[in-house]
Design a protein around this motif. Structure first.
Motif, short mmCIF file in Angstrom:
data_model
loop_
_atom_site.label_atom_id
_atom_site.label_comp_id
_atom_site.label_asym_id
_atom_site.label_seq_id
_atom_site.Cartn_x
_atom_site.Cartn_y
_atom_site.Cartn_z
N SER A 90 34.95 -14.96 -1.71
CA SER A 90 35.15 -16.11 -2.59
C SER A 90 34.11 -17.19 -2.32
O SER A 90 33.48 -17.72 -3.24
N LEU A 93 30.65 -16.04 -3.56
CA LEU A 93 30.51 -16.08 -5.01
C LEU A 93 30.44 -17.52 -5.51
O LEU A 93 29.72 -17.82 -6.46
N GLU A 94 31.19 -18.41 -4.87
CA GLU A 94 31.19 -19.81 -5.27
C GLU A 94 29.84 -20.48 -5.04
O GLU A 94 29.47 -21.43 -5.73
N SER A 97 25.70 -20.29 -7.72
CA SER A 97 25.11 -21.18 -8.73
C SER A 97 26.02 -22.38 -8.98
O SER A 97 27.24 -22.26 -8.92
N ARG A 98 25.39 -23.53 -9.28
CA ARG A 98 26.17 -24.72 -9.64
C ARG A 98 26.49 -24.74 -11.13
O ARG A 98 27.31 -25.55 -11.57
N LYS A 100 28.28 -23.98 -14.33
CA LYS A 100 29.68 -23.57 -14.56
C LYS A 100 29.78 -22.28 -15.38
O LYS A 100 30.64 -21.43 -15.12
N GLN A 103 29.09 -19.41 -13.10
CA GLN A 103 30.25 -19.13 -12.25
C GLN A 103 31.32 -18.35 -13.02
O GLN A 103 31.91 -17.40 -12.49
N ILE A 107 32.14 -14.52 -11.78
CA ILE A 107 33.47 -14.30 -11.20
C ILE A 107 34.46 -13.77 -12.23
O ILE A 107 35.18 -12.80 -11.99
N LEU A 132 38.22 -19.22 -9.45
CA LEU A 132 37.75 -20.14 -10.48
C LEU A 132 38.50 -21.47 -10.43
O LEU A 132 37.90 -22.54 -10.60
N LEU A 135 37.20 -23.64 -7.83
CA LEU A 135 35.92 -24.27 -8.19
C LEU A 135 36.11 -25.50 -9.07
O LEU A 135 35.14 -26.17 -9.42
N ASP A 269 30.13 -31.73 -6.37
CA ASP A 269 29.92 -30.29 -6.57
C ASP A 269 30.69 -29.53 -5.51
O ASP A 269 30.52 -29.73 -4.32
N THR A 271 30.69 -26.23 -5.01
CA THR A 271 30.15 -24.94 -4.59
C THR A 271 29.78 -24.98 -3.12
O THR A 271 29.37 -26.00 -2.58
#
Length: 530
Positions: A90, A93-94, A97-98, A100, A103, A107, A132, A135, A269, A271
């Protein structure tokens, strides 16, 4: 007319029980429906009592196949969770990339696509949706996105269970089953140009979707192209391999910022920086998944010879139980009960080939020392798995007994009567409604596999009667069962429970039914071109 009404009554009662306000749970509704069908067979259709009992026995035993796969999938899921591997994945994967949209695609689409191919049975939403929400995405919108996204890979989910097991009662040859898989994959491939965008719309604005559309398209194709290509020669792991390849490519594209609008870093952010997770940690956390995929591929490729070893039907032991039936075990541990109660009804279980012992249990046993799990954790993994499969086991027994009894009776079987009526009503136009029947099955049963088991026989009968290609109609059934996941009550309740959403089932269905209807229209149009 009386025969048709009575033949349809169990299905109508089942739909009513499961969709009414304060609906009856599937583990009650399906066994009750099976009892209803048995009573109809006995008192109206005058089916031999011995044949009814033989089908009850075969149906009950047949539940061992899907429930063992479900148990294996849950076992691995709990091991991944308790070992900390799931948390590591998790965080990894988070941190990719910033953006959205990136993401959501990595995911909610590619990662969930791979998980569906490996385990199915609601696992993708259970794993992807919480990531998700973590995030910062709103839970209700994430629930709808997860339900719609998790449709394209479903026909080949859990190593193709909806296809090879869901259509197993229809007497199809392996080549026919492969052709069904090929057509199913083609329809899903085309629908995938639309479905991820419709799913993203629940969470992202049209402006964000347009600005990042090139990445969305590339991420979609990175899963569906290998998915479609693998389906040309195998119906077990198109989703698994397609998802794994797609996830890898999507991550690479996101890292290089290909097709993505630039996003400025902010203090809020959420992430996680990739620097906080070493490559060694990521590899260790992914090892069970890599092992799972590798073992599945190795044991499914005919040319390697392992598949023939695991499916060797050469008898090693047999014993007669008199009038009850003849039991045998093959060299590849295929357990078979034939001539049940003196009828031609039979049951078989391929212990080494059904993906329960190999690879799920095997991977879990390898992972225990890998993650240095304590005895108490191992006990918890198995106890939680046991508690989770009790109700699904009852559900599946009810479903499979119902299916067996609906197909019993030859020309006077309820399924044949229903099929003949539908074929008379719609004729060759049936292909435009076939996918929606499959979706209806998934809606009330909670499973694409059960939908195929329940309605596969009806679809086959209609196709034969009106002269439509059998493989195309069954492909539409398979696609319909997959798209039915969007509105499936069981899936909606499961993902809502995981995300802490209360009393929103009706709200979710009203919105996810729209992409489902669009999916069905795409399937109908494609069926005219195949």
């Amino acid at each position: 007319m009386t025969s048709l009404i009575l033949a349809m009554m169990p299905i109508l009662v089942l739909i009513w029980m499961m969709t009414k306000k304060n609906g009856v749970p599937s583990y009650i509704a399906l066994p009750v429906t099976a009892l209803f069908v048995a009573a109809l067979q006995m008192f109206y259709f005058q089916t031999d009592l011995t044949l009814i009992w033989a089908n009850v026995i075969a149906g009950s035993l047949s539940a061992i196949t899907p429930i063992s796969i479900i148990a294996g999938a849950i076992l691995m899921n709990r091991m991944m969770c308790l070992s900390g591997a799931e948390n590591t994945i998790s965080r990894w994967l988070e941190g990719i990339s910033r953006n959205k949209v990136a993401q959501l695609m990595i995911i909610g689409w590619a990662f969930a696509f791979m998980i569906e191919g490996a385990s199915g049975f609601g696992t993708p939403a259970a794993i992807a949706a919480p990531i998700l929400v973590g995030l910062g995405f709103p839970p209700l919108q994430v629930a709808m996105l997860a339900l719609v996204m998790n449709s394209v890979p479903v026909s080949f989910g859990a190593v193709g269970t909806p296809t090879w097991f869901g259509l197993s009662n229809l007497g199809l040859t392996d080549s026919a089953l492969l052709e069904i898989g090929q057509q199913t994959a083609l329809i899903h491939f085309v629908a995938a140009f639309v479905i991820p965008v419709l799913a993203l719309r629940f969470v992202a604005s049209w402006t964000d979707i347009r600005r990042n559309y090139f990445f969305i398209l590339l991420s979609t194709l990175s899963c569906t192209v290998p998915y479609f290509l693998f389906a040309q020669w195998n119906y077990e792991f198109p989703a698994l391999v397609g998802g794994a390849i797609g996830l890898t490519i999507s991550i690479g594209l996101a890292k290089l910022n290909v097709g993505l609008a630039k996003v400025a870093a902010t203090d809020n952010d959420k992430t996680v920086s990739l620097s906080t997770i070493s490559r060694g940690e990521i590899f260790k956390a992914m090892t069970p998944t890599i092992l799972l995929i590798t073992i599945l591929i190795v044991t499914r490729i005919k040319q390697l010879g392992i598949k023939s070893m695991l499916t060797d039907a050469t008898e090693a032991f047999s014993v007669s139980f008199g009038s009850f039936g003849d039991f045998s075990i093959s060299q590849a541990l295929i357990f078979k009960l034939s001539n049940i109660l003196g009828t031609n009804v039979a049951w078989a279980y391929k212990a080494l080939y059904v993906p329960a012992l190999v690879p799920f249990l095997l991977v879990v046993l390898i992972s225990i020392p890998l993650f240095k799990l304590k005895g108490s954790m191992v006990k918890q993994v198995f106890s939680e798995t046991g508690s989770r499969i009790k109700m699904p086991f009852i559900t599946l027994i009810g479903a499979l007994i119902m299916v067996k009894l609906m197909m019993a009776g030859g020309e006077n079987s309820p399924i044949l009567i229903i099929g003949m009526a539908f074929s008379d009503l719609m004729g060759t136009n049936w292909q435009f409604a076939a996918a929606y029947l499959g979706a209806l099955g998934a809606f009330f049963s909670g499973s694409a596999t059960v939908s195929n088991l329940t309605f596969g026989g009806i679809q086959q009968t209609i196709a034969t009667t009106v002269g439509l290609p059998e493989t195309t109609i069954l492909a539409l059934q398979s696609v319909g069962a997959a798209m039915g996941n969007m509105v499936c009550i069981n899936n909606i309740i499961a993902v809502s429970t995981i995300l802490g959403i209360s009393n929103k089932e009706g709200y979710i269905i009203k919105r996810t039914v729209i992409p489902m209807i669009i999916y069905g229209l795409i399937a109908a149009i494609m069926s005219t071109l195949i």
